[in-house]
Scaffold this motif. Structure first.
Motif, PDB file in Angstrom:
ATOM      1  N   GLN A 267       0.984  -1.257   0.041  1.00 21.32           N
ATOM      2  CA  GLN A 267       0.069  -0.119  -0.012  1.00 21.32           C
ATOM      3  C   GLN A 267       0.768   1.332   0.076  1.00 21.32           C
ATOM      4  N   TYR A 268       0.780   2.188  -1.003  1.00 19.59           N
ATOM      5  CA  TYR A 268       1.369   3.421  -0.826  1.00 19.59           C
ATOM      6  C   TYR A 268       0.871   4.615  -0.528  1.00 19.59           C
ATOM      7  N   ASN A 269      -0.599   3.987  -0.386  1.00 15.93           N
ATOM      8  CA  ASN A 269      -1.383   5.290   0.004  1.00 15.93           C
ATOM      9  C   ASN A 269      -2.138   4.791   1.363  1.00 15.93           C
ATOM     10  N   THR A 270      -1.456   4.695   2.486  1.00 16.74           N
ATOM     11  CA  THR A 270      -1.945   4.305   3.537  1.00 16.74           C
ATOM     12  C   THR A 270      -2.831   5.458   4.122  1.00 16.74           C
ATOM     13  N   GLU A 271      -2.434   6.692   3.548  1.00 19.27           N
ATOM     14  CA  GLU A 271      -2.943   8.153   4.153  1.00 19.27           C
ATOM     15  C   GLU A 271      -4.393   8.276   3.450  1.00 19.27           C
ATOM     16  N   ASN A 272      -4.757   7.218   2.603  1.00 22.30           N
ATOM     17  CA  ASN A 272      -6.074   7.579   2.021  1.00 22.30           C
ATOM     18  C   ASN A 272      -6.163   9.094   1.463  1.00 22.30           C
ATOM     19  N   GLY A 278      -0.221  14.447  -0.400  1.00 26.12           N
ATOM     20  CA  GLY A 278      -1.200  13.648   0.586  1.00 26.12           C
ATOM     21  C   GLY A 278      -0.592  12.332   0.723  1.00 26.12           C
ATOM     22  N   MET A 279      -0.357  11.801  -0.472  1.00 29.98           N
ATOM     23  CA  MET A 279      -0.030  10.150  -0.708  1.00 29.98           C
ATOM     24  C   MET A 279       1.329  10.017  -0.218  1.00 29.98           C
ATOM     25  N   MET A 280       2.270  11.101   0.053  1.00 28.80           N
ATOM     26  CA  MET A 280       3.807  11.079   0.477  1.00 28.80           C
ATOM     27  C   MET A 280       3.773  11.498   1.870  1.00 28.80           C
ATOM     28  N   ALA A 281       2.661  11.714   2.482  1.00 30.97           N
ATOM     29  CA  ALA A 281       2.806  12.300   3.610  1.00 30.97           C
ATOM     30  C   ALA A 281       3.520  11.457   4.830  1.00 30.97           C
ATOM     31  N   ARG A 284       6.000   5.857   6.863  1.00 34.46           N
ATOM     32  CA  ARG A 284       5.746   4.621   6.497  1.00 34.46           C
ATOM     33  C   ARG A 284       4.650   4.358   5.985  1.00 34.46           C
ATOM     34  N   ASP A 285       4.607   3.192   4.968  1.00 35.31           N
ATOM     35  CA  ASP A 285       3.107   2.844   4.658  1.00 35.31           C
ATOM     36  C   ASP A 285       2.874   1.238   4.913  1.00 35.31           C
ATOM     37  N   ALA A 286       2.345   0.486   4.194  1.00 39.21           N
ATOM     38  CA  ALA A 286       2.080  -0.668   4.694  1.00 39.21           C
ATOM     39  C   ALA A 286       2.000  -1.941   3.945  1.00 39.21           C
ATOM     40  N   LYS A 337       8.371   3.852   3.053  1.00 40.85           N
ATOM     41  CA  LYS A 337       7.450   4.907   2.321  1.00 40.85           C
ATOM     42  C   LYS A 337       7.019   4.539   0.884  1.00 40.85           C
ATOM     43  N   ASN A 338       5.851   4.638   0.577  1.00 42.89           N
ATOM     44  CA  ASN A 338       5.126   4.644  -0.775  1.00 42.89           C
ATOM     45  C   ASN A 338       5.890   3.252  -1.607  1.00 42.89           C
ATOM     46  N   PRO A 339       5.721   2.126  -0.787  1.00 39.91           N
ATOM     47  CA  PRO A 339       6.240   0.796  -1.716  1.00 39.91           C
ATOM     48  C   PRO A 339       5.839   0.565  -2.695  1.00 39.91           C
TER      49      PRO A 339
HETATM   50 CA    CA Z   1       2.116   7.061   1.219  1.00 39.61          CA
END
Ligand code: CA
Ligand code: CUK
Ligand code: CUA
Length: 641
Positions: A267-272, A278-281, A284-286, A337-339
């Motif tokens: 998931q590169y956009n755990t930030e939703n 926002g997607m790079m905020a 870590r992602d997941a 980050k953003n895997p």
């Molecule tokens: Ca991200």
């Protein structure tokens, strides 16, 4: 031409080769003998292995001399061209283009009624979609390796999954995922998660990259915080969507464990978030893991919802609903980050997530993920057993079966070879661990790489293919857009060796490299597999009102009817069965100004339906060179005013 080679190829196919047929047929034709539509006596319909079973592939660099066969098949996606391709490796020769979501007038994909039915039509019979975006091709499994039965491939644009039969290398089913946009990662399971005795592919898992309103019917269009993304499970056998699981954040690629219990998506956009910043905020992602058995238990117990018109059960996999690991269906393991990319190691122990914006790869141990689900691992992050720094822009990882990983580095334009055990030792504190073994330049900006049999327990560490997004100076320029490249790397030795540049038509993403003995293709079709096949008994023209059925047969070098007459305004269906029985003896049918063009392979049946809306004489002709009298293979299609 070396005649002994030719003889070999005929021996290998077990039936009269096309060469001898063409020779015989041509002689007959030129002597003026009428070729009737009597059935040919040869029975070529025996499955044959592409190579003698168990024969060890020969090593001969990339040069595959005329008359010799490649050791491997590469099945590759081809991005927004919407199709799939088959290459021979190491030669890099293109063996076939498989139309999937695109229209292809070479075979008539998207033109014939049969292909349209597979692709999906509107009520008026027109195709629902004529575009596609394929990224990932994966084969079905048995006992942890390929069984040569199916390939599964995604369409990112319209959220469809297609299945390709490997005996004919044609698509036989396409399924659209409800309430999904940006279907990206796809992976079949390798063992049944519920019935562990079933050791072959039963399900196909699909990630969704874009979050959208659920259902996407015009509500909440300005409030991304209410949107969601669904992970989908499709039955490999029926291709029906079995269930979906809603997650927090998005999903990108998908991997599955060898024991069938886990599937995961990076998931590169755990930030939703709905915008780039926002997607790079988050730092870590997941990588989200799915406990398949638990999801299916909830479905069985009726603990699910449905969305909009879809009847597919949707289980809640969001964190808020999964606080207790002992009942959770999802486990969100924090990674770099953003895997981009998640890949299973062939020993069945680890998934590796590449960092993309983080210069790391994250190694996740699957037994620990299972421990988390049992409540015996403290935090999700404790499933991480290694996180080596490997270079800039890591995207995808392949394996050689000897403990080494090969990750594509998009920004560094390199392939990095690193050792998994050393990375784990380093993570534990061993400062002397030598993680990075070698970095090799590729040309340029690699996306996916994939290794021979690398997604199976039979990973053989022979070849690595690097699918590069740019070729710049590697090939002659052909206009503003350059051809892309697949670079073949010999990974069998201590040092990686770049051994070939192969061209790749837009755009190389993922692929698999399969030993040739795994693939067993058919030589001809079985006529009775087609319910609408035309025989001498039912051939001819049948009219019901203004609906006209033209039942036609082909046998080199003629169609069964020299003249076909219909009336302007008729709705015409032409059904063509190819009565030739010799492997590769394919005919075409083109109808000028009526936009009809398709082929029929030996013993195959296809049909087209169209409105005869303009009068005249139209030469219906054979497009596929079949015979010395191929040009003469034409009939008059007359539309009376
Ligand atoms: Ca991200
Ligand atoms: S994605 Cu294309 S380079 Cu669609 Cu698998 Cu990574
Ligand atoms: Cu039949 Cu060309």
């Amino acid at each position: 031409m070396d005649s002994s080679k030719n003889k070999n190829s005929e021996q290998e196919t077990g039936v009269a080769g096309r060469r001898s047929f063409l020779g015989k047929g041509a002689a007959l034709g030129l002597a003026g003998a009428a070729l009737g539509l009597t059935a040919c006596k040869e029975d070529g319909n025996k499955a044959k292995p592409a190579a003698a079973a168990g024969a060890a592939p020969k090593s001969h660099g990339t040069e595959v001399a005329p008359g010799q066969l490649d050791d491997y098949y590469a099945f590759i996606s081809s991005g927004h061209s919407g199709e799939a391709r088959i290459l021979g490796l190491p030669s890099g020769r293109t063996l076939k283009r498989i139309p999937v979501f695109n229209i292809d007038c070479m075979v008539g994909w998207g033109i014939t009624n049969e292909s349209k039915a597979i692709m999906g039509t509107n009520p008026d019979g027109t195709l629902k979609y004529t575009t596609g975006d394929t990224h990932h091709v994966h084969g079905s499994y048995k006992d942890g390796t390929y069984d040569g039965r199916w390939l599964f491939i995604n369409d990112k644009i319209h959220a469809r999954v297609a299945r390709i039969r490997m005996d004919t290398m044609e698509v036989d089913k396409i399924t659209q995922l409800p309430n999904v946009m940006g279907f990206h990662g796809i992976f079949p399971d390798k063992r049944d998660p519920v019935d562990q005795k079933i050791n072959y592919t039963t399900r196909v898992f699909c990630g969704a990259e874009f979050h959208i309103p659920l259902p996407n019917d015009g509500h909440d269009v300005d409030d991304p915080s209410k949107w969601g993304a669904l992970f989908s499970c499709v039955s490999a056998e029926t291709m029906e969507v079995m269930w979906q699981c809603r997650v927090d954040g998005n999903m990108d690629l998908v991997a599955t464990s060898y024991d069938g219990k886990l599937a995961a998506s990076n998931q590169y956009n755990t930030e939703n978030a709905a915008d780039l910043n926002g997607m790079m905020a988050a730092e870590r992602d997941a990588c989200v893991f799915f406990n398949i058995e638990r999801i299916e238990r909830l479905v069985k117990e009726g603990k699910y919802t449905t969305i909009g018109n879809s009847k597919v059960p949707v289980v809640d996999g969001r964190k808020a609903a999964n606080g207790d690991p002992k009942t959770a269906v999802t486990c969100y393991v924090p990674v770099g980050k953003n895997p981009h990319g998640v890949n299973a190691s062939p020993d069945g122990k680890y998934f590796v997530c590449s960092g993309k914006l983080s210069p790391t790869a994250t190694i996740i141990e699957l037994t620990r993920v299972l421990q988390w689900f049992e409540g015996s691992l403290k935090t999700e992050r404790d499933a991480v057993v290694g996180e080596p720094e490997i270079g800039l822009g890591p995207l995808h990882t392949a394996f050689d079966g000897r403990g080494n990983a090969y990750t594509s580095l998009f920004l560094d334009s390199q392939c990095v070879k690193w050792n998994v055990d050393a990375a784990i030792a380093q993570f534990k504190g061993d400062k002397t661990a030598k993680v990075i073994i070698e970095k090799m330049d590729v040309h340029y900006q690699p996306g996916h790489n994939y290794s021979s049999m690398g997604e199976t327990k039979e990973a053989d560490g022979k070849y690595l293919n690097s699918g590069n997004k740019f070729s710049k100076d590697r090939f002659l320029p052909v206009g503003p857009l350059h051809v892309e490249t697949e670079q073949l790397i010999d990974i069998s030795g201590d040092k990686m060796k770049l051994i070939a540049d192969h061209t790749a038509y837009s755009e190389p993403h993922d692929g698999i490299i399969v030993r040739r003995d795994v693939v067993k293709t058919r030589q001809i079709y079985t006529m009775t597999d087609f319910p609408n096949h035309v025989t001498p008994d039912n051939a001819g023209i049948e009219r019901k009102g203004n609906k006209v059925n033209v039942r036609l047969m082909s046998q080199a070098p003629a169609y069964s009817m020299p003249v076909i007459k219909v009336k302007k305004g008729d709705e015409v269906t032409i059904t063509l069965t190819n009565h030739d029985k010799v492997e590769d003896l394919t005919h075409g049918l083109a109808l000028p100004t009526y936009n009809v063009n398709f082929i029929v392979n030996p013993q195959e049946t296809k049909s087209v339906t169209f409105k005869a809306d303009h009068a005249g004489v139209f030469w219906m002709y054979c497009t596929h060179f079949c015979h010395a009298l191929h040009l003469e293979m034409r009939s008059r299609f007359i539309v009376e005013a």
